[in-house]
Design an enzyme around this catalytic site. Sequence first.
Site, PDB file in Angstrom:
ATOM      1  N   ILE A  19       0.829  -1.216   0.000  1.00  0.00           N
ATOM      2  CA  ILE A  19       0.000   0.000   0.000  1.00  0.00           C
ATOM      3  C   ILE A  19       0.858   1.259   0.000  1.00  0.00           C
ATOM      4  O   ILE A  19       0.483   2.282  -0.586  1.00  0.00           O
ATOM      5  CB  ILE A  19      -1.010   0.001   1.180  1.00  0.00           C
ATOM      6  CG1 ILE A  19      -2.132   0.985   0.910  1.00  0.00           C
ATOM      7  CG2 ILE A  19      -0.349   0.294   2.510  1.00  0.00           C
ATOM      8  CD1 ILE A  19      -2.933   0.717  -0.318  1.00  0.00           C
ATOM      9  N   SER A  41      11.731   0.832   7.293  1.00  0.00           N
ATOM     10  CA  SER A  41      11.213  -0.460   6.865  1.00  0.00           C
ATOM     11  C   SER A  41      12.331  -1.459   7.078  1.00  0.00           C
ATOM     12  O   SER A  41      13.496  -1.142   6.803  1.00  0.00           O
ATOM     13  CB  SER A  41      10.803  -0.392   5.386  1.00  0.00           C
ATOM     14  OG  SER A  41       9.726  -1.240   5.099  1.00  0.00           O
ATOM     15  N   ARG A  42      11.994  -2.664   7.569  1.00  0.00           N
ATOM     16  CA  ARG A  42      13.049  -3.621   7.946  1.00  0.00           C
ATOM     17  C   ARG A  42      13.910  -3.993   6.753  1.00  0.00           C
ATOM     18  O   ARG A  42      15.118  -4.151   6.876  1.00  0.00           O
ATOM     19  CB  ARG A  42      12.417  -4.884   8.536  1.00  0.00           C
ATOM     20  CG  ARG A  42      11.641  -4.655   9.817  1.00  0.00           C
ATOM     21  CD  ARG A  42      10.759  -5.829  10.116  1.00  0.00           C
ATOM     22  NE  ARG A  42       9.974  -6.209   8.922  1.00  0.00           N
ATOM     23  CZ  ARG A  42       9.180  -7.259   8.832  1.00  0.00           C
ATOM     24  NH1 ARG A  42       9.049  -8.052   9.880  1.00  0.00           N
ATOM     25  NH2 ARG A  42       8.527  -7.521   7.733  1.00  0.00           N
ATOM     26  N   LYS A  95      -5.530   1.806   7.798  1.00  0.00           N
ATOM     27  CA  LYS A  95      -6.579   0.997   8.410  1.00  0.00           C
ATOM     28  C   LYS A  95      -6.103  -0.451   8.476  1.00  0.00           C
ATOM     29  O   LYS A  95      -5.299  -0.830   7.626  1.00  0.00           O
ATOM     30  CB  LYS A  95      -7.903   1.103   7.654  1.00  0.00           C
ATOM     31  CG  LYS A  95      -7.844   0.925   6.135  1.00  0.00           C
ATOM     32  CD  LYS A  95      -7.427  -0.349   5.488  1.00  0.00           C
ATOM     33  CE  LYS A  95      -8.092  -1.631   5.849  1.00  0.00           C
ATOM     34  NZ  LYS A  95      -7.668  -2.751   4.927  1.00  0.00           N
ATOM     35  N   ASP A 173      -9.699  -7.697   7.102  1.00  0.00           N
ATOM     36  CA  ASP A 173      -8.786  -6.657   6.592  1.00  0.00           C
ATOM     37  C   ASP A 173      -9.452  -5.921   5.422  1.00  0.00           C
ATOM     38  O   ASP A 173      -9.551  -4.689   5.458  1.00  0.00           O
ATOM     39  CB  ASP A 173      -7.427  -7.253   6.194  1.00  0.00           C
ATOM     40  CG  ASP A 173      -6.516  -6.190   5.608  1.00  0.00           C
ATOM     41  OD1 ASP A 173      -5.813  -5.516   6.373  1.00  0.00           O
ATOM     42  OD2 ASP A 173      -6.534  -6.007   4.367  1.00  0.00           O
TER      43      ASP A 173
HETATM   44  P1  NAP Z   1       2.526  -5.435   3.012  1.00  0.00           P
HETATM   45  O1  NAP Z   1       2.615  -5.428   1.531  1.00  0.00           O
HETATM   46  O2  NAP Z   1       2.823  -6.691   3.752  1.00  0.00           O
HETATM   47  O3  NAP Z   1       3.428  -4.231   3.520  1.00  0.00           O
HETATM   48  C1  NAP Z   1       3.635  -3.947   4.871  1.00  0.00           C
HETATM   49  C2  NAP Z   1       5.110  -3.669   5.054  1.00  0.00           C
HETATM   50  O4  NAP Z   1       5.329  -3.400   6.431  1.00  0.00           O
HETATM   51  C3  NAP Z   1       5.958  -4.866   4.697  1.00  0.00           C
HETATM   52  O5  NAP Z   1       6.401  -4.805   3.363  1.00  0.00           O
HETATM   53  C4  NAP Z   1       7.103  -4.787   5.675  1.00  0.00           C
HETATM   54  O6  NAP Z   1       8.220  -4.139   5.066  1.00  0.00           O
HETATM   55  C5  NAP Z   1       6.601  -3.896   6.817  1.00  0.00           C
HETATM   56  N1  NAP Z   1       6.450  -4.641   8.074  1.00  0.00           N
HETATM   57  C6  NAP Z   1       6.806  -4.204   9.302  1.00  0.00           C
HETATM   58  N2  NAP Z   1       6.527  -5.089  10.248  1.00  0.00           N
HETATM   59  C7  NAP Z   1       5.986  -6.143   9.616  1.00  0.00           C
HETATM   60  C8  NAP Z   1       5.504  -7.392  10.066  1.00  0.00           C
HETATM   61  N3  NAP Z   1       5.541  -7.730  11.359  1.00  0.00           N
HETATM   62  N4  NAP Z   1       5.005  -8.255   9.151  1.00  0.00           N
HETATM   63  C9  NAP Z   1       4.966  -7.923   7.831  1.00  0.00           C
HETATM   64  N5  NAP Z   1       5.431  -6.744   7.352  1.00  0.00           N
HETATM   65  C10 NAP Z   1       5.932  -5.855   8.241  1.00  0.00           C
HETATM   66  O7  NAP Z   1       1.051  -5.001   3.482  1.00  0.00           O
HETATM   67  P2  NAP Z   1       0.103  -3.917   2.799  1.00  0.00           P
HETATM   68  O8  NAP Z   1      -0.814  -4.594   1.859  1.00  0.00           O
HETATM   69  O9  NAP Z   1       0.898  -2.779   2.328  1.00  0.00           O
HETATM   70  O10 NAP Z   1      -0.789  -3.540   4.066  1.00  0.00           O
HETATM   71  C11 NAP Z   1      -0.294  -2.740   5.105  1.00  0.00           C
HETATM   72  C12 NAP Z   1      -1.467  -2.035   5.745  1.00  0.00           C
HETATM   73  O11 NAP Z   1      -2.127  -1.268   4.743  1.00  0.00           O
HETATM   74  C13 NAP Z   1      -2.527  -2.995   6.304  1.00  0.00           C
HETATM   75  O12 NAP Z   1      -3.054  -2.499   7.501  1.00  0.00           O
HETATM   76  C14 NAP Z   1      -3.609  -3.016   5.237  1.00  0.00           C
HETATM   77  O13 NAP Z   1      -4.899  -3.246   5.759  1.00  0.00           O
HETATM   78  C15 NAP Z   1      -3.512  -1.594   4.705  1.00  0.00           C
HETATM   79  N6  NAP Z   1      -4.009  -1.477   3.328  1.00  0.00           N
HETATM   80  C16 NAP Z   1      -3.625  -2.356   2.359  1.00  0.00           C
HETATM   81  C17 NAP Z   1      -4.180  -2.261   1.083  1.00  0.00           C
HETATM   82  C18 NAP Z   1      -3.782  -3.178  -0.053  1.00  0.00           C
HETATM   83  O14 NAP Z   1      -4.384  -3.100  -1.121  1.00  0.00           O
HETATM   84  N7  NAP Z   1      -2.795  -4.039   0.105  1.00  0.00           N
HETATM   85  C19 NAP Z   1      -5.122  -1.274   0.802  1.00  0.00           C
HETATM   86  C20 NAP Z   1      -5.443  -0.355   1.797  1.00  0.00           C
HETATM   87  C21 NAP Z   1      -4.895  -0.489   3.058  1.00  0.00           C
HETATM   88  P3  NAP Z   1       9.686  -4.538   5.600  1.00  0.00           P
HETATM   89  O15 NAP Z   1       9.833  -6.015   5.436  1.00  0.00           O
HETATM   90  O16 NAP Z   1      10.609  -3.714   4.761  1.00  0.00           O
HETATM   91  O17 NAP Z   1       9.690  -4.114   7.058  1.00  0.00           O
END
Ligand code: NAP
Length: 312
Positions: A19, A41-42, A95, A173
């Site tokens: 996101i 970011s890690r 969110k 989610d």
């Molecule tokens: P994601 O792709 O997994 O990205 C989250 C990032 O946070 C990871 O790439 C990771 O980067 C970092 N991170 C830090 N602590 C973590 C942990 N314990 N486990 C996993 N990753 C961790 O997830 P996302 O889809 O972007 O979603 C993140 C948030 O945005 C959620 O709350 C989701 O509901 C919200 N969101 C997502 C979307 C969508 O379409 N995906 C849409 C709207 C809102 P590092 O490894 O570099 O730390």
Amino acid sequence: MTERQENAIRLGLVGIGKIARDQHLPALASDDCFVLAATASRNATLDQIPGHADITAMLEGGHALDAVSLCTPPDGRHAQALAAIDAGLHVMLEKPPAATLSEIAALAERARARGVTLFTTWHSREAAGVGPARAWLTGKRIDAVRIAWREDIRRWHPGQEWILAPGGFGVFDPGINALSIATAILPDPLLLESAWMDVPEGRASPLAAGLTMRSGGAQVTAAFDFLQTGPQTWDIEVDTDAGMLRLRMGGSILQLPDAPEMQAPDREYARLYARFAELVAAGESDVDIRPIQLVADAFLLAERRMTAPFAF
Ligand code: NAP
């Protein structure tokens, strides 16, 4: 990139994942109220932006930050937000805003005491049809509401193991986006009456759920499914004394009786950052917990059924 305002908010972005890349970076790049000054970011970094492995290092990095925006998974965000608030920074939360209701209450209290802005964002409320839907429903009798939020976890969340872990919300989610719209457009509070959820063996969070709620005199049902292949559905139908309102594709399309379909380009994250800048300028917070309250209620009330193991 547009020319930055002299007093632009210097922002640290935390959690460079899907996101952050899909939405936050483009929104920030076209909003001259913000300067992206650092990331935490890690694993991930961005070209030409100072990057740190965690928020503590970012806060100590000498970037003169004014604010942070957290795009990490909800479990773990409380500690990150607290560190930012204690450093005197304004905080914007993706969110769902945190893993638990107590965490949000504690953050709101700390932000108030520290005199900084806390913004719990609900991006789906910024979809083009949601504001007009709320306006159209005002003063009408609402008879029934049907929510269908069915998407393919493998397509939209590939490899996101955290989403099925404790605090990952599972199908809630995406489902919480529907609840964020419903709580925004329905004039009466939403109360959960019963629920079920299907949790795959060995996982903590559900892949499917059903909710039966009430809002004033209307029954409100929600069907959430994370295993939908083929056409994807993010729809809300509202039966009223003036006909049926349909919000489709996550609120981006609005259909009203006897009116042409309403559709507009996606500006959800542009609007969220504009609102964050307004809140910071006004010295206010915006903390709305109603969508996550309903999810917590579902976890309290639901009949839980164990289903077959799931692998991404
Ligand atoms: P994601 O792709 O997994 O990205 C989250 C990032 O946070 C990871 O790439 C990771 O980067 C970092 N991170 C830090 N602590 C973590 C942990 N314990 N486990 C996993 N990753 C961790 O997830 P996302 O889809 O972007 O979603 C993140 C948030 O945005 C959620 O709350 C989701 O509901 C919200 N969101 C997502 C979307 C969508 O379409 N995906 C849409 C709207 C809102 P590092 O490894 O570099 O730390």
